[in-house]
Design a protein around this motif. Structure first.
Motif, short mmCIF file in Angstrom:
data_model
loop_
_atom_site.label_atom_id
_atom_site.label_comp_id
_atom_site.label_asym_id
_atom_site.label_seq_id
_atom_site.Cartn_x
_atom_site.Cartn_y
_atom_site.Cartn_z
N MET A 1 0.76 -1.11 -0.24
CA MET A 1 0.10 -0.01 -0.06
C MET A 1 0.74 1.23 0.08
SD MET A 1 -3.09 0.80 0.24
CE MET A 1 -4.37 1.93 0.53
N ALA A 2 1.98 1.32 0.87
CA ALA A 2 2.74 2.55 0.80
C ALA A 2 3.52 2.67 -0.54
CB ALA A 2 3.74 2.20 2.07
N SER A 3 3.98 1.73 -1.15
CA SER A 3 4.92 1.75 -2.30
C SER A 3 3.86 2.15 -3.22
CB SER A 3 5.31 0.56 -2.71
OG SER A 3 4.32 -0.64 -3.10
N GLU A 4 2.60 1.93 -3.27
CA GLU A 4 1.64 2.50 -4.47
C GLU A 4 1.24 3.83 -4.08
OE1 GLU A 4 -3.18 1.91 -5.03
OE2 GLU A 4 -1.91 0.10 -5.02
N ARG A 5 1.14 4.27 -2.94
CA ARG A 5 1.09 5.78 -2.55
C ARG A 5 2.42 6.42 -2.82
NH1 ARG A 5 -1.07 5.60 2.85
NH2 ARG A 5 1.08 4.81 3.34
N ASP A 6 3.58 5.83 -2.48
CA ASP A 6 4.89 6.61 -3.03
C ASP A 6 4.89 6.75 -4.53
OD1 ASP A 6 5.46 6.66 -0.47
OD2 ASP A 6 6.71 5.13 -0.43
N ALA A 7 4.34 5.57 -5.18
CA ALA A 7 4.53 5.66 -6.83
C ALA A 7 3.53 6.68 -7.20
CB ALA A 7 4.15 4.48 -7.19
N ARG A 8 2.33 7.02 -6.75
CA ARG A 8 1.34 7.94 -7.11
C ARG A 8 2.09 9.26 -6.72
NH1 ARG A 8 -3.01 5.46 -5.52
NH2 ARG A 8 -2.72 6.15 -3.12
N ARG A 9 2.62 9.47 -5.52
CA ARG A 9 3.10 10.93 -5.18
C ARG A 9 4.41 11.39 -6.11
NH1 ARG A 9 4.56 10.18 0.23
NH2 ARG A 9 2.56 10.86 0.78
N ARG A 10 5.06 10.10 -6.47
CA ARG A 10 6.27 10.47 -7.61
C ARG A 10 5.85 10.91 -8.74
NH1 ARG A 10 10.72 12.00 -6.56
NH2 ARG A 10 10.79 13.18 -8.49
#
Length: 177
Positions: A1-10
Motif C-alpha cells: 500500500m505504501a509503495s503504491e502511494r509513493d508511486a502515485r506521489r512520485r
C-alpha cells in the motif's frame, strides 16, 4: 500500500516538474514551492534583479516574507512568478495563464502594476464577467475571485517600502488574504 502511494506521489511530482521545465523553456521564470497556496507575481524588477540577482531577494522579498509569515504563510508556502522573461519582455497572456495554472495557487498577489496587467490580460474573459467593477479591474487593494483563486493587486509593493504610511497600506492590503 505504501509503495503504491509513493508511486502515485512520485508521478505527481514528475508531472509538476515536467510542466515547470516546459514553461521555463518557453521563458517563464518562477521559483519557490510549486505546491504552495500563495503565488507572488512581479513584473517591475529592481536593478539588482535585472543584473541577475534572484527575484524577491531584496528589501521587497524580505518585507513580503515577514508579512506572509505573520499572516501564517511560512516561506515554504509561497512561490513566485515573474510576468516578464529574462530580457524584461512581458510574457504573452497564454504563457502567463499556463504558468499560473501549473502552479495552481489559492491566492495570487500581484506585487506591482506590471504583474497586475499580465494577470488582467491572461484572465481577461474571466474578469469581464465579474459584476463588481473594482474586482473586474483588479484595482489595488481589492480582492477578486478569479477561477476559484483570490487575486490581490498590491499596486506597487516595492515602491511603498520607502514610506511608512504606504507600508501600512500594503500591510492592510495583505491582511485581506
Amino acid at each position: 500500500m505504501a509503495s503504491e502511494r509513493d508511486a502515485r506521489r512520485r508521478a505527481y511530482l514528475d508531472k509538476a516538474a515536467a510542466e515547470i521545465d516546459a514553461l521555463a523553456a518557453r521563458g517563464a521564470l518562477m521559483g519557490g514551492n510549486a505546491f504552495s497556496s500563495v503565488l507572488l507575481v512581479k513584473g517591475e524588477l529592481t536593478d539588482a534583479e535585472k543584473g541577475g540577482e534572484a527575484p524577491f531577494s531584496g528589501a521587497d522579498g524580505t518585507a513580503l516574507r515577514a508579512s506572509l509569515d505573520r499572516l501564517g504563510y511560512p516561506p515554504e508556502d509561497w512561490a513566485w512568478l515573474l510576468s516578464v522573461d529574462a530580457e524584461g519582455t512581458p510574457l504573452d497572456a497564454a504563457l502567463m495563464r499556463e504558468a499560473v495554472c501549473a502552479l495552481d495557487p489559492a491566492t495570487i498577489v500581484c506585487c506591482d502594476e506590471a504583474a497586475a496587467d499580465a494577470v488582467r490580460e491572461a484572465y481577461a474573459d474571466d474578469l469581464a464577467v465579474i459584476e463588481r467593477f473594482e474586482e473586474a479591474l483588479l484595482a489595488p487593494g481589492v480582492v477578486a475571485r478569479v477561477c476559484g483563486m483570490r487575486v490581490l493587486n498590491l499596486g506597487g509593493f516595492a515602491a511603498a517600502l520607502a514610506d511608512p504610511h504606504d507600508k501600512q497600506v500594503m500591510w492592510a492590503r495583505l491582511k485581506q488574504i
